[in-house]
Design a protein around this motif. Structure first.
Motif, PDB file in Angstrom:
ATOM      1  N   GLU A  90       0.825  -1.203   0.000  1.00 18.07           N
ATOM      2  CA  GLU A  90       0.000   0.000   0.000  1.00 18.07           C
ATOM      3  C   GLU A  90       0.864   1.259   0.000  1.00 18.07           C
ATOM      4  OE1 GLU A  90      -3.115   2.322   2.956  1.00 18.07           O
ATOM      5  OE2 GLU A  90      -2.854   0.158   3.179  1.00 18.07           O
ATOM      6  N   ILE A  91       1.899   1.280   0.816  1.00 16.77           N
ATOM      7  CA  ILE A  91       2.774   2.447   0.898  1.00 16.77           C
ATOM      8  C   ILE A  91       3.470   2.695  -0.437  1.00 16.77           C
ATOM      9  CG2 ILE A  91       4.911   3.323   1.942  1.00 16.77           C
ATOM     10  CD1 ILE A  91       3.971   1.890   4.562  1.00 16.77           C
ATOM     11  N   ARG A 146      12.113   3.776   4.433  1.00 24.57           N
ATOM     12  CA  ARG A 146      12.308   3.141   5.735  1.00 24.57           C
ATOM     13  C   ARG A 146      11.061   2.383   6.172  1.00 24.57           C
ATOM     14  NH1 ARG A 146      14.382   6.834  10.630  1.00 24.57           N
ATOM     15  NH2 ARG A 146      12.234   7.554  10.625  1.00 24.57           N
ATOM     16  N   ALA A 147       9.879   2.953   5.866  1.00 20.27           N
ATOM     17  CA  ALA A 147       8.629   2.291   6.238  1.00 20.27           C
ATOM     18  C   ALA A 147       8.458   0.977   5.482  1.00 20.27           C
ATOM     19  CB  ALA A 147       7.445   3.209   5.975  1.00 20.27           C
ATOM     20  N   VAL A 148       8.757   0.981   4.188  1.00 19.74           N
ATOM     21  CA  VAL A 148       8.631  -0.241   3.384  1.00 19.74           C
ATOM     22  C   VAL A 148       9.614  -1.289   3.885  1.00 19.74           C
ATOM     23  CG1 VAL A 148       8.963  -1.226   1.086  1.00 19.74           C
ATOM     24  CG2 VAL A 148       7.747   0.949   1.354  1.00 19.74           C
ATOM     25  N   GLU A 149      10.827  -0.866   4.162  1.00 19.33           N
ATOM     26  CA  GLU A 149      11.836  -1.793   4.685  1.00 19.33           C
ATOM     27  C   GLU A 149      11.392  -2.379   6.029  1.00 19.33           C
ATOM     28  OE1 GLU A 149      16.523  -1.800   6.165  1.00 19.33           O
ATOM     29  OE2 GLU A 149      15.564   0.065   5.542  1.00 19.33           O
ATOM     30  N   ALA A 150      10.800  -1.517   6.891  1.00 19.54           N
ATOM     31  CA  ALA A 150      10.332  -1.987   8.191  1.00 19.54           C
ATOM     32  C   ALA A 150       9.232  -3.029   8.032  1.00 19.54           C
ATOM     33  CB  ALA A 150       9.829  -0.814   9.021  1.00 19.54           C
ATOM     34  N   CYS A 151       8.301  -2.765   7.120  1.00 19.51           N
ATOM     35  CA  CYS A 151       7.197  -3.710   6.894  1.00 19.51           C
ATOM     36  C   CYS A 151       7.716  -5.056   6.424  1.00 19.51           C
ATOM     37  CB  CYS A 151       6.219  -3.137   5.872  1.00 19.51           C
ATOM     38  SG  CYS A 151       5.246  -1.749   6.478  1.00 19.51           S
ATOM     39  N   GLU A 201      12.851  -1.352  19.337  1.00 16.42           N
ATOM     40  CA  GLU A 201      12.994  -1.036  17.918  1.00 16.42           C
ATOM     41  C   GLU A 201      11.826  -1.600  17.108  1.00 16.42           C
ATOM     42  OE1 GLU A 201      16.100  -1.614  14.185  1.00 16.42           O
ATOM     43  OE2 GLU A 201      16.754  -2.045  16.233  1.00 16.42           O
ATOM     44  N   ARG A 202      11.358  -2.806  17.454  1.00 15.09           N
ATOM     45  CA  ARG A 202      10.215  -3.374  16.730  1.00 15.09           C
ATOM     46  C   ARG A 202       8.943  -2.563  16.998  1.00 15.09           C
ATOM     47  NH1 ARG A 202      10.793  -8.289  14.230  1.00 15.09           N
ATOM     48  NH2 ARG A 202       8.539  -8.656  14.240  1.00 15.09           N
ATOM     49  N   VAL A 203       8.767  -2.118  18.235  1.00 12.51           N
ATOM     50  CA  VAL A 203       7.632  -1.254  18.552  1.00 12.51           C
ATOM     51  C   VAL A 203       7.670  -0.001  17.672  1.00 12.51           C
ATOM     52  CG1 VAL A 203       6.644   0.243  20.336  1.00 12.51           C
ATOM     53  CG2 VAL A 203       7.335  -2.093  20.914  1.00 12.51           C
ATOM     54  N   MET A 204       8.840   0.623  17.602  1.00 11.37           N
ATOM     55  CA  MET A 204       8.981   1.847  16.812  1.00 11.37           C
ATOM     56  C   MET A 204       8.756   1.580  15.326  1.00 11.37           C
ATOM     57  SD  MET A 204       9.500   4.420  18.746  1.00 11.37           S
ATOM     58  CE  MET A 204      10.186   5.033  20.283  1.00 11.37           C
ATOM     59  N   ARG A 205       9.212   0.447  14.839  1.00 11.55           N
ATOM     60  CA  ARG A 205       9.047   0.147  13.407  1.00 11.55           C
ATOM     61  C   ARG A 205       7.577   0.023  13.025  1.00 11.55           C
ATOM     62  NH1 ARG A 205      13.710  -3.744  10.827  1.00 11.55           N
ATOM     63  NH2 ARG A 205      15.460  -2.333  11.141  1.00 11.55           N
TER      64      ARG A 205
END
Length: 296
Positions: free
Chosen positions: A155-156, A174-179, A258-262
């Motif tokens: 979606e992003i 960064r958001a796509v990488e986190a997902c 870090e996982r919470v933040m991601r």
């Protein structure tokens, strides 16, 4: 026969269209059927959330409970499954369930919620400790958060390409990488999935119990997203305050910060792009962009 709250009828009819209107028309009969089926006596005014009605009742033995009937949607299927697994441990007890009718009889909890607690850190610490208690092995037949993370990534990317949005490319990347990272590493733990402060109630049996779980299998850190999401626009000194509260939640829940933040950062980027596409206020876009930029 109950009177369906007008606001609830409008919400369901508007969101679910013809199927929603048909269900609203049938709802008084569904309530009557459940009352007869479980020998329940109404004891208070009909309440509602976003997906169902709640009727305070007395059971045959005189104990207080609530009857909940939800709109028959795939997103509501796993709620009784999660409650059955928790069996009252940090959650309201499931007393009766009719999966076909999306009807449940639940233990009655207090109307006081975690939202009423004035201290922000105390709120997230209570929620974090509950999150840890609820993180037990997930049953085989509940949906996976891997699908959520994969869907967010798609979606992003697609919305960013389509909009050519002014959102900083580094945040999107960064958001796509986190997902993708989150999707690849999902434990098989039971997750509430909508742990906002209104869904944590006071109880006589335990200090706090959760209600209205979505029932996901995966990473308990996901619960941080909905815990504070509705408060982002009103937080003073947003970045500093939110970062501290998320850290307090992670510590109380014994989760990797870090996982919470991601999870939170990815959701903020997703929401910012949604707001851009559907014309929400620039303030909301900016707020989500600020959340996405919080350093881990």
């Amino acid at each position: 026969m109950i009177d369906v709250p007008e606001a609830f009828a409008r919400e369901i009819s508007g969101r679910e269209n013809a199927s929603g209107r048909a269900w609203i028309d049938a709802l008084p009969g569904l309530v009557d059927q459940a009352l007869r089926q479980w020998e329940l006596t109404p004891s208070g005014a009909v309440m509602h959330g976003g997906v169902g009605v709640v009727v305070p009742v007395r059971r045959g033995d005189g104990t207080a409970a609530v009857l909940k009937i939800s709109f028959p949607h795939p997103g509501n299927v796993a709620e009784p499954k999660a409650l059955a697994v928790w069996a009252g441990r940090g959650a309201v007890r499931l007393l009766e369930n009719d999966a076909q009718a999306f009807a449940m009889v639940l233990e009655q909890a207090s109307r006081g919620s975690l939202r009423d607690v004035p201290d922000a850190v105390e709120r997230v610490v209570v929620a974090g400790r509950l999150n840890r208690r609820l993180a037990v092995a997930a049953p085989d037949d509940v949906p996976s958060l891997r699908v959520v993370a994969e869907g967010w990534a798609k979606e992003i990317e697609s919305r960013h390409r389509r909009l050519r949005a002014p959102l900083a490319g580094r945040l999107v990347g960064r958001a796509v990488e986190a997902c993708r990272h989150l999707a690849a590493e999902q434990p098989n733990l039971l997750v509430h999935g909508d742990m906002n402060f209104s869904n944590v109630l006071r109880s006589e049996r335990e200090p706090w119990v959760v209600i209205d779980p979505k029932g996901w299998a995966g990473d308990p850190a996901y619960d941080a997203v909905y815990l504070l999401r509705d408060r982002w626009p009103s937080m003073a000194e947003l970045v500093k305050t939110l970062s501290y509260q998320l850290g307090a939640f992670a510590e109380a829940a014994e989760l990797d910060r870090e996982r919470v933040m991601r999870w939170v950062q990815a959701c903020a980027v997703k929401d910012a792009l949604w707001s851009l596409e559907f014309g929400e206020s620039s303030e909301r876009v900016s707020m989500n962009e600020a959340v996405a930029g919080i350093a881990c």
